[in-house]
Write a protein that holds these residues in place. Structure first.
Motif, PDB file in Angstrom:
ATOM      1  N   MET A   1      39.110  92.305  64.969  1.00 29.92           N
ATOM      2  CA  MET A   1      39.812  92.828  63.789  1.00 29.92           C
ATOM      3  C   MET A   1      39.268  92.113  62.539  1.00 29.92           C
ATOM      4  O   MET A   1      39.113  90.606  62.751  1.00 29.92           O
ATOM      5  N   ASN A   2      38.737  92.338  61.225  1.00 31.55           N
ATOM      6  CA  ASN A   2      38.388  91.737  60.338  1.00 31.55           C
ATOM      7  C   ASN A   2      39.433  91.352  59.388  1.00 31.55           C
ATOM      8  O   ASN A   2      39.720  92.505  58.610  1.00 31.55           O
ATOM      9  N   ALA A   3      40.094  90.360  59.539  1.00 30.89           N
ATOM     10  CA  ALA A   3      41.192  89.964  58.574  1.00 30.89           C
ATOM     11  C   ALA A   3      41.074  90.299  57.038  1.00 30.89           C
ATOM     12  O   ALA A   3      39.891  89.417  56.672  1.00 30.89           O
ATOM     13  N   LEU A   4      41.801  90.873  56.550  1.00 33.71           N
ATOM     14  CA  LEU A   4      41.758  91.007  55.122  1.00 33.71           C
ATOM     15  C   LEU A   4      42.640  89.998  54.356  1.00 33.71           C
ATOM     16  O   LEU A   4      42.624  89.550  53.174  1.00 33.71           O
ATOM     17  N   TYR A   5      43.751  89.557  54.987  1.00 34.49           N
ATOM     18  CA  TYR A   5      44.759  88.863  54.581  1.00 34.49           C
ATOM     19  C   TYR A   5      45.525  88.153  55.656  1.00 34.49           C
ATOM     20  O   TYR A   5      45.746  89.017  56.523  1.00 34.49           O
ATOM     21  N   THR A   6      45.852  86.930  55.482  1.00 32.49           N
ATOM     22  CA  THR A   6      46.736  86.473  56.599  1.00 32.49           C
ATOM     23  C   THR A   6      47.976  85.820  55.767  1.00 32.49           C
ATOM     24  O   THR A   6      47.758  84.918  55.013  1.00 32.49           O
ATOM     25  N   ALA A   7      49.029  86.120  56.162  1.00 31.81           N
ATOM     26  CA  ALA A   7      50.336  85.434  55.730  1.00 31.81           C
ATOM     27  C   ALA A   7      50.718  84.285  56.622  1.00 31.81           C
ATOM     28  O   ALA A   7      50.464  84.495  58.012  1.00 31.81           O
ATOM     29  N   VAL A   8      51.139  83.536  56.307  1.00 26.72           N
ATOM     30  CA  VAL A   8      51.404  81.971  56.920  1.00 26.72           C
ATOM     31  C   VAL A   8      52.892  81.791  56.562  1.00 26.72           C
ATOM     32  O   VAL A   8      53.390  81.623  55.422  1.00 26.72           O
ATOM     33  N   ALA A   9      54.025  81.377  57.421  1.00 22.83           N
ATOM     34  CA  ALA A   9      55.126  81.053  57.441  1.00 22.83           C
ATOM     35  C   ALA A   9      55.783  79.939  58.637  1.00 22.83           C
ATOM     36  O   ALA A   9      54.943  80.203  59.430  1.00 22.83           O
ATOM     37  N   ALA A  11      58.992  78.139  60.277  1.00 26.29           N
ATOM     38  CA  ALA A  11      60.356  78.233  60.669  1.00 26.29           C
ATOM     39  C   ALA A  11      60.565  76.970  61.754  1.00 26.29           C
ATOM     40  O   ALA A  11      59.908  76.744  62.689  1.00 26.29           O
ATOM     41  N   ASN A  12      61.952  76.598  61.629  1.00 26.19           N
ATOM     42  CA  ASN A  12      62.531  75.594  62.730  1.00 26.19           C
ATOM     43  C   ASN A  12      63.719  76.227  63.400  1.00 26.19           C
ATOM     44  O   ASN A  12      64.380  75.355  63.812  1.00 26.19           O
ATOM     45  N   GLY A  13      63.668  77.386  63.572  1.00 26.10           N
ATOM     46  CA  GLY A  13      64.675  78.155  64.478  1.00 26.10           C
ATOM     47  C   GLY A  13      65.718  78.815  63.665  1.00 26.10           C
ATOM     48  O   GLY A  13      65.724  79.155  62.420  1.00 26.10           O
ATOM     49  N   ARG A  14      66.435  79.503  64.544  1.00 25.99           N
ATOM     50  CA  ARG A  14      67.575  80.448  63.855  1.00 25.99           C
ATOM     51  C   ARG A  14      68.519  79.591  62.955  1.00 25.99           C
ATOM     52  O   ARG A  14      69.315  80.432  62.228  1.00 25.99           O
ATOM     53  N   GLU A  15      68.818  78.522  62.900  1.00 24.11           N
ATOM     54  CA  GLU A  15      69.770  77.615  62.425  1.00 24.11           C
ATOM     55  C   GLU A  15      69.069  76.618  61.168  1.00 24.11           C
ATOM     56  O   GLU A  15      69.230  75.630  61.548  1.00 24.11           O
ATOM     57  N   GLY A  16      68.220  77.153  60.437  1.00 22.28           N
ATOM     58  CA  GLY A  16      67.323  76.163  59.705  1.00 22.28           C
ATOM     59  C   GLY A  16      66.741  77.064  58.520  1.00 22.28           C
ATOM     60  O   GLY A  16      67.446  77.598  57.787  1.00 22.28           O
ATOM     61  N   ARG A  17      65.381  76.801  58.233  1.00 21.03           N
ATOM     62  CA  ARG A  17      64.677  77.627  57.214  1.00 21.03           C
ATOM     63  C   ARG A  17      63.428  77.937  57.425  1.00 21.03           C
ATOM     64  O   ARG A  17      62.701  77.694  58.716  1.00 21.03           O
ATOM     65  N   THR A  18      62.988  79.057  56.699  1.00 25.28           N
ATOM     66  CA  THR A  18      61.835  79.533  56.775  1.00 25.28           C
ATOM     67  C   THR A  18      61.030  79.624  55.495  1.00 25.28           C
ATOM     68  O   THR A  18      61.712  79.735  54.600  1.00 25.28           O
ATOM     69  N   VAL A  19      59.739  79.137  55.550  1.00 18.83           N
ATOM     70  CA  VAL A  19      59.108  79.057  54.214  1.00 18.83           C
ATOM     71  C   VAL A  19      57.697  79.465  54.464  1.00 18.83           C
ATOM     72  O   VAL A  19      57.151  79.173  55.421  1.00 18.83           O
ATOM     73  N   SER A  20      57.211  80.256  53.328  1.00 19.21           N
ATOM     74  CA  SER A  20      55.939  80.867  53.458  1.00 19.21           C
ATOM     75  C   SER A  20      55.003  79.795  52.664  1.00 19.21           C
ATOM     76  O   SER A  20      55.331  78.692  51.931  1.00 19.21           O
ATOM     77  N   SER A  21      53.751  79.844  53.219  1.00 17.38           N
ATOM     78  CA  SER A  21      52.669  78.699  52.557  1.00 17.38           C
ATOM     79  C   SER A  21      52.557  78.788  51.170  1.00 17.38           C
ATOM     80  O   SER A  21      52.246  77.869  50.529  1.00 17.38           O
ATOM     81  N   ASP A  22      52.799  79.966  50.611  1.00 15.55           N
ATOM     82  CA  ASP A  22      52.800  80.087  49.113  1.00 15.55           C
ATOM     83  C   ASP A  22      53.897  79.777  48.232  1.00 15.55           C
ATOM     84  O   ASP A  22      53.924  79.936  47.013  1.00 15.55           O
ATOM     85  N   GLY A  23      55.168  79.527  49.172  1.00 14.14           N
ATOM     86  CA  GLY A  23      56.383  79.149  48.308  1.00 14.14           C
ATOM     87  C   GLY A  23      57.214  80.396  48.007  1.00 14.14           C
ATOM     88  O   GLY A  23      58.314  80.259  47.696  1.00 14.14           O
ATOM     89  N   GLN A  24      56.629  81.775  48.375  1.00 15.45           N
ATOM     90  CA  GLN A  24      57.203  83.023  47.693  1.00 15.45           C
ATOM     91  C   GLN A  24      58.572  83.169  48.737  1.00 15.45           C
ATOM     92  O   GLN A  24      59.498  83.560  48.177  1.00 15.45           O
ATOM     93  N   ILE A  25      58.519  82.674  49.796  1.00 16.21           N
ATOM     94  CA  ILE A  25      59.693  83.025  50.823  1.00 16.21           C
ATOM     95  C   ILE A  25      60.170  81.473  51.043  1.00 16.21           C
ATOM     96  O   ILE A  25      59.209  80.661  51.592  1.00 16.21           O
ATOM     97  N   ASP A  26      61.546  81.311  50.757  1.00 15.66           N
ATOM     98  CA  ASP A  26      62.213  79.783  51.274  1.00 15.66           C
ATOM     99  C   ASP A  26      63.605  80.209  51.459  1.00 15.66           C
ATOM    100  O   ASP A  26      64.187  80.380  50.387  1.00 15.66           O
ATOM    101  N   LEU A  27      63.813  80.630  52.645  1.00 13.10           N
ATOM    102  CA  LEU A  27      65.271  80.932  52.971  1.00 13.10           C
ATOM    103  C   LEU A  27      66.022  80.200  54.149  1.00 13.10           C
ATOM    104  O   LEU A  27      65.260  79.822  55.015  1.00 13.10           O
ATOM    105  N   ALA A  28      67.240  80.126  53.901  1.00 12.54           N
ATOM    106  CA  ALA A  28      68.097  79.781  54.938  1.00 12.54           C
ATOM    107  C   ALA A  28      68.315  80.503  56.120  1.00 12.54           C
ATOM    108  O   ALA A  28      68.383  82.018  55.815  1.00 12.54           O
ATOM    109  N   LEU A  29      68.187  80.152  57.240  1.00  9.59           N
ATOM    110  CA  LEU A  29      68.112  80.963  58.598  1.00  9.59           C
ATOM    111  C   LEU A  29      69.606  80.614  59.115  1.00  9.59           C
ATOM    112  O   LEU A  29      70.122  79.562  59.261  1.00  9.59           O
ATOM    113  N   ALA A  30      70.305  81.632  59.698  1.00 13.75           N
ATOM    114  CA  ALA A  30      71.460  81.771  60.226  1.00 13.75           C
ATOM    115  C   ALA A  30      71.752  82.472  61.444  1.00 13.75           C
ATOM    116  O   ALA A  30      71.241  83.765  61.166  1.00 13.75           O
TER     117      ALA A  30
END
Length: 136
Positions: A1-9, A11-30
């Protein structure tokens, strides 16, 4: 596959946070209450459902252009379930596609099936998890 875009995020588990490399996603996980959690955050199933629904709807627009049909009033809802299977846990998806009356019947069915064959998320899940297509 010739990648056109790669998303990077990260997380540290279901009871933590997930953050995208560009900061557009920064969510509490539960954990959701149905799995014994407090529900005070999002969960991987919700994130997967949102991504799959958005990707499927976008793919449908592309397929519709090729079929020369209008999908401006189409809505896609992904229901992602988690449950126990033979190896531990597994996922299942119900894709609910709400079509306008103009796309009822055979045309709508062909559109949804062609979209399922075209959508990158559908390709990724093919043979891995059960995906049920429901046309409403």
């Amino acid at each position: 596959m010739n990648a056109l875009y790669t998303a990077v995020a990260t997380a540290n588990g279901r009871e933590g946070r997930t953050v995208s490399s560009d900061g557009q996603i920064d969510l509490a996980l539960a954990m959701p209450p149905a799995l014994g959690g407090n529900g005070q955050g999002t969960n991987p199933e919700q994130l997967f459902a949102a991504g799959y629904a958005a990707c499927f709807a976008s793919a449908m627009g592309q397929v519709a252009r090729q079929m020369k049909v209008d999908t401006k009033d189409v809505s896609v809802t992904a229901e992602v379930s988690i449950g126990k299977d033979d190896t531990g846990f597994g996922l299942a998806v119900v894709m609910r596609v709400e079509l306008p009356d103009a796309l009822a019947g055979e045309t709508g069915r062909k559109l949804v099936e062609a979209t399922h064959a075209y959508c990158p998320y559908s390709k990724a899940t093919s043979g891995n998890i059960e995906v049920e297509l429901v046309i409403e």
